[in-house]
Design a protein around this motif. Structure first.
Motif, PDB file in Angstrom:
ATOM      1  N   ALA A  30       0.827  -1.212   0.000  1.00 31.17           N
ATOM      2  CA  ALA A  30       0.000   0.000   0.000  1.00 31.17           C
ATOM      3  C   ALA A  30       0.858   1.257   0.000  1.00 31.17           C
ATOM      4  O   ALA A  30       0.598   2.207  -0.754  1.00 31.17           O
ATOM      5  CB  ALA A  30      -0.931  -0.012   1.211  1.00 31.17           C
ATOM      6  N   MET A  31       1.892   1.283   0.837  1.00 33.91           N
ATOM      7  CA  MET A  31       2.750   2.476   0.919  1.00 33.91           C
ATOM      8  C   MET A  31       3.574   2.660  -0.353  1.00 33.91           C
ATOM      9  O   MET A  31       3.808   3.780  -0.788  1.00 33.91           O
ATOM     10  CB  MET A  31       3.642   2.376   2.143  1.00 33.91           C
ATOM     11  CG  MET A  31       2.909   2.615   3.452  1.00 33.91           C
ATOM     12  SD  MET A  31       4.025   2.558   4.873  1.00 33.91           S
ATOM     13  CE  MET A  31       3.378   1.153   5.723  1.00 33.91           C
ATOM     14  N   PHE A  32       3.993   1.556  -0.946  1.00 31.76           N
ATOM     15  CA  PHE A  32       4.752   1.654  -2.188  1.00 31.76           C
ATOM     16  C   PHE A  32       3.853   2.095  -3.343  1.00 31.76           C
ATOM     17  O   PHE A  32       4.217   2.994  -4.116  1.00 31.76           O
ATOM     18  CB  PHE A  32       5.392   0.306  -2.522  1.00 31.76           C
ATOM     19  CG  PHE A  32       6.137   0.303  -3.832  1.00 31.76           C
ATOM     20  CD1 PHE A  32       7.363   0.933  -3.952  1.00 31.76           C
ATOM     21  CD2 PHE A  32       5.592  -0.317  -4.947  1.00 31.76           C
ATOM     22  CE1 PHE A  32       8.049   0.942  -5.155  1.00 31.76           C
ATOM     23  CE2 PHE A  32       6.260  -0.311  -6.155  1.00 31.76           C
ATOM     24  CZ  PHE A  32       7.493   0.321  -6.263  1.00 31.76           C
ATOM     25  N   LEU A  33       2.678   1.501  -3.480  1.00 35.30           N
ATOM     26  CA  LEU A  33       1.793   1.811  -4.600  1.00 35.30           C
ATOM     27  C   LEU A  33       1.151   3.194  -4.483  1.00 35.30           C
ATOM     28  O   LEU A  33       0.662   3.730  -5.478  1.00 35.30           O
ATOM     29  CB  LEU A  33       0.713   0.734  -4.712  1.00 35.30           C
ATOM     30  CG  LEU A  33       1.232  -0.642  -5.154  1.00 35.30           C
ATOM     31  CD1 LEU A  33       0.131  -1.681  -5.066  1.00 35.30           C
ATOM     32  CD2 LEU A  33       1.787  -0.576  -6.565  1.00 35.30           C
ATOM     33  N   ALA A  34       1.150   3.771  -3.274  1.00 37.78           N
ATOM     34  CA  ALA A  34       0.657   5.147  -3.136  1.00 37.78           C
ATOM     35  C   ALA A  34       1.517   6.118  -3.947  1.00 37.78           C
ATOM     36  O   ALA A  34       1.042   7.172  -4.366  1.00 37.78           O
ATOM     37  CB  ALA A  34       0.636   5.552  -1.669  1.00 37.78           C
ATOM     38  N   MET A  35       2.793   5.753  -4.174  1.00 34.26           N
ATOM     39  CA  MET A  35       3.677   6.632  -4.952  1.00 34.26           C
ATOM     40  C   MET A  35       3.284   6.693  -6.421  1.00 34.26           C
ATOM     41  O   MET A  35       3.065   7.782  -6.958  1.00 34.26           O
ATOM     42  CB  MET A  35       5.127   6.187  -4.790  1.00 34.26           C
ATOM     43  CG  MET A  35       5.653   6.337  -3.383  1.00 34.26           C
ATOM     44  SD  MET A  35       7.387   5.840  -3.245  1.00 34.26           S
ATOM     45  CE  MET A  35       7.581   5.905  -1.465  1.00 34.26           C
ATOM     46  N   SER A 227      14.086   5.712  -4.996  1.00 31.83           N
ATOM     47  CA  SER A 227      14.804   6.151  -3.793  1.00 31.83           C
ATOM     48  C   SER A 227      13.936   5.907  -2.561  1.00 31.83           C
ATOM     49  O   SER A 227      14.185   4.974  -1.787  1.00 31.83           O
ATOM     50  CB  SER A 227      15.215   7.632  -3.905  1.00 31.83           C
ATOM     51  OG  SER A 227      14.084   8.441  -4.169  1.00 31.83           O
ATOM     52  N   LEU A 228      12.875   6.695  -2.397  1.00 32.83           N
ATOM     53  CA  LEU A 228      11.983   6.497  -1.251  1.00 32.83           C
ATOM     54  C   LEU A 228      11.279   5.148  -1.313  1.00 32.83           C
ATOM     55  O   LEU A 228      11.105   4.470  -0.298  1.00 32.83           O
ATOM     56  CB  LEU A 228      10.943   7.625  -1.206  1.00 32.83           C
ATOM     57  CG  LEU A 228      11.469   9.048  -1.012  1.00 32.83           C
ATOM     58  CD1 LEU A 228      10.327  10.046  -1.083  1.00 32.83           C
ATOM     59  CD2 LEU A 228      12.211   9.178   0.300  1.00 32.83           C
ATOM     60  N   GLY A 229      10.884   4.741  -2.519  1.00 32.85           N
ATOM     61  CA  GLY A 229      10.147   3.494  -2.664  1.00 32.85           C
ATOM     62  C   GLY A 229      10.951   2.255  -2.364  1.00 32.85           C
ATOM     63  O   GLY A 229      10.385   1.183  -2.086  1.00 32.85           O
ATOM     64  N   ILE A 230      12.272   2.376  -2.407  1.00 26.29           N
ATOM     65  CA  ILE A 230      13.120   1.214  -2.142  1.00 26.29           C
ATOM     66  C   ILE A 230      12.905   0.670  -0.736  1.00 26.29           C
ATOM     67  O   ILE A 230      13.026  -0.539  -0.493  1.00 26.29           O
ATOM     68  CB  ILE A 230      14.606   1.573  -2.369  1.00 26.29           C
ATOM     69  CG1 ILE A 230      14.878   1.656  -3.881  1.00 26.29           C
ATOM     70  CG2 ILE A 230      15.529   0.568  -1.728  1.00 26.29           C
ATOM     71  CD1 ILE A 230      14.730   0.335  -4.607  1.00 26.29           C
ATOM     72  N   ALA A 231      12.560   1.526   0.205  1.00 26.85           N
ATOM     73  CA  ALA A 231      12.311   1.055   1.572  1.00 26.85           C
ATOM     74  C   ALA A 231      11.180   0.024   1.592  1.00 26.85           C
ATOM     75  O   ALA A 231      11.225  -0.960   2.339  1.00 26.85           O
ATOM     76  CB  ALA A 231      11.968   2.232   2.479  1.00 26.85           C
ATOM     77  N   HIS A 232      10.158   0.235   0.758  1.00 26.09           N
ATOM     78  CA  HIS A 232       9.042  -0.706   0.691  1.00 26.09           C
ATOM     79  C   HIS A 232       9.355  -1.879  -0.231  1.00 26.09           C
ATOM     80  O   HIS A 232       8.949  -3.013   0.044  1.00 26.09           O
ATOM     81  CB  HIS A 232       7.790   0.024   0.219  1.00 26.09           C
ATOM     82  CG  HIS A 232       7.483   1.259   1.013  1.00 26.09           C
ATOM     83  ND1 HIS A 232       7.350   1.237   2.389  1.00 26.09           N
ATOM     84  CD2 HIS A 232       7.323   2.550   0.641  1.00 26.09           C
ATOM     85  CE1 HIS A 232       7.092   2.459   2.823  1.00 26.09           C
ATOM     86  NE2 HIS A 232       7.071   3.270   1.785  1.00 26.09           N
ATOM     87  N   VAL A 233      10.091  -1.610  -1.311  1.00 30.58           N
ATOM     88  CA  VAL A 233      10.527  -2.702  -2.183  1.00 30.58           C
ATOM     89  C   VAL A 233      11.409  -3.664  -1.398  1.00 30.58           C
ATOM     90  O   VAL A 233      11.347  -4.893  -1.580  1.00 30.58           O
ATOM     91  CB  VAL A 233      11.288  -2.148  -3.404  1.00 30.58           C
ATOM     92  CG1 VAL A 233      11.916  -3.276  -4.214  1.00 30.58           C
ATOM     93  CG2 VAL A 233      10.348  -1.337  -4.287  1.00 30.58           C
TER      94      VAL A 233
END
Length: 444
Positions: A30-35, A227-233
């Protein structure tokens, strides 16, 4: 951030390990796909609204915000449909249960979150920082996070807390927040319309259309995903290659690192509206002083907390999540080192975006992500969650150093922490007062 952390701890202690692992996967998705749902538009909204107000064109600021929100609604609808359809192809492993069986709830979570985040950035642009903080941030605003924590506590005490209910409470919290955000934004837009009536009749208003927004936003989206999304990936990749217990432990590590970096998230919220304003007026000395002061103020509590986590990572995991999560102690140490590098580097990526240099930032982000995707699976296969944490810290630590040097070469300023007292004083006045008098008689 504290509410998110507390909710995560409560779920870890109440749900079974398998159910908590399923929740972790759903939350990361959810947090990743919000991007991609937001499509990079929130930063563009903030920049355009700020520039419209700085040039005394409130109507342009309002119309720019609406154009960005239309793009977010369109991309969110497409992504939600694709997610719900694609989730049905996952296998029967328990860790995919939340994504597979409750795909509509997860889709609603990331869609509403993306809209709230976009409205939050618009409110920041209009100087309504209180409503912006209540509405949305990287992992949710104050209202949805506090509401979720409160309802999860009640459900846990009543003995009714389940995986499905935990996801439903997230969606309900986002819906209440969306209603509040839309109400506040509508009032703000009305005030902007009234202010527009005082503009000179010859004012040139060229509100950007959706196509322009698309072209301007997609580089920001790629930067955020890489960059930010890598935390969720990172969490999703560990979920794919690890057992339920390792997924749960790595989620605990990730949440502690997020809590450690919460001061920097606050720094981003404080600095974002003023970077483009100072840059467009060519007040680079003040911009550097503000950025270094904010980085320094952020570094103080972060480094103190980091020292405690580096000394006693096993105790930190045991006393928060439980003894079964202590297997992530070494991974926590590695994650803390990467977090410290990011905090000491300052809000470097934000500076590149808010000064219109997102395309230059794009290549560094893509390169770092490709290296991560090539190296991380091997490291996870060999050293499990410790390998994931070490890979992330090394690659994105180097990424933060590179971006900092790029800013120095392109703009001529540093974003790193400073020991100069004047930088601290300037950052404090800027954060608290909103603006300070400039030396040339104008305002900054």
């Amino acid at each position: 951030m504290g509410a998110v952390f507390a909710t995560n701890v409560l779920l870890a202690r109440t749900l079974s390990t398998a159910e908590f692992a399923a929740y972790v996967v759903a939350a990361a998705a959810a947090m990743f796909l919000a991007m991609p749902a937001a499509f990079g538009a929130p930063r563009v909204i903030l920049r355009l609204v700020r520039e419209g107000l700085a040039t005394n064109r409130p109507r342009l600021a309002a119309e720019s915000a609406w154009a960005c929100l239309r793009l977010v609604l369109a991309t969110s609808a497409v992504l939600a449909f694709a997610f719900v359809v694609g989730a049905q192809w996952l296998d029967d492993a328990h860790k995919w249960q939340a994504v597979r069986e409750y795909s509509a709830l997860v889709a609603a979570w990331f869609v509403i979150s993306a809209i709230c985040l976009s409205i939050s950035h618009a409110l920041q642009g209009f100087d309504d920082f209180r409503a912006a903080a209540l509405t949305g941030a990287k992992n949710g605003g104050i209202l949805p996070n506090a509401f979720t924590l409160g309802t999860v506590v009640i459900a846990a005490q009543a003995g009714y807390l389940t995986l499905r209910l935990a996801l439903a409470l997230q969606v309900i919290a986002q819906l209440f927040t969306l209603a509040y955000a839309c109400t506040v934004l509508w009032r703000t837009m009305r005030r902007a319309a009234q202010a527009a009536a005082t503009e000179a009749s010859g004012s040139e208003l060229e509100a950007p259309n959706t196509l322009w927004m698309f072209k301007e936003s997609w580089p920001i989206l790629i930067v955020q995903l890489t960059s930010l999304g890598i935390a969720h990936v990172d969490v999703l990749l560990v979920s794919w290659l690890s057992s339920d217990s390792e997924i749960a432990a790595y989620s605990a590590v990730a949440r502690l690192c997020e809590l450690l970096g919460s001061a920097q998230i606050l720094a981003v919220a404080v600095a974002a509206p003023f970077i483009s304003e100072l840059y467009i007026s060519n007040q680079l000395t003040k911009l550097e002083k503000m950025l270094r002061g904010i980085a320094s103020l952020t570094a103080i509590p972060t480094l103190v907390a980091a020292a405690a986590l580096l000394i006693a990572p096993r105790a930190a995991l045991t006393y928060t999540y439980g003894p079964e999560f202590a297997i992530g102690a070494t991974a926590l140490r590695a994650g803390v080192v990467g977090c410290c590098i990011a905090v000491l580097s300052g809000v470097n990526s934000l500076v590149m975006i808010m000064t219109g240099q997102q395309r230059q930032l794009l290549w560094a982000s893509v390169t770092a992500s490709i290296l991560y995707l090539l190296i991380a699976p091997v490291m996870i296969a060999v050293w499990s969650i410790t390998g994931a944490a070490v890979t992330t810290s090394i690659i994105f630590g180097a990424y933060n150093i590179t971006i900092t040097l790029m800013i120095k070469s392109r703009i001529g300023i540093w974003t790193t922490a400073s020991l100069a007292p004047s930088a601290y004083a300037f950052a404090y006045r800027r954060a608290v007062g909103g603006y300070v008098s400039s030396g040339d008689g104008g305002t900054a």
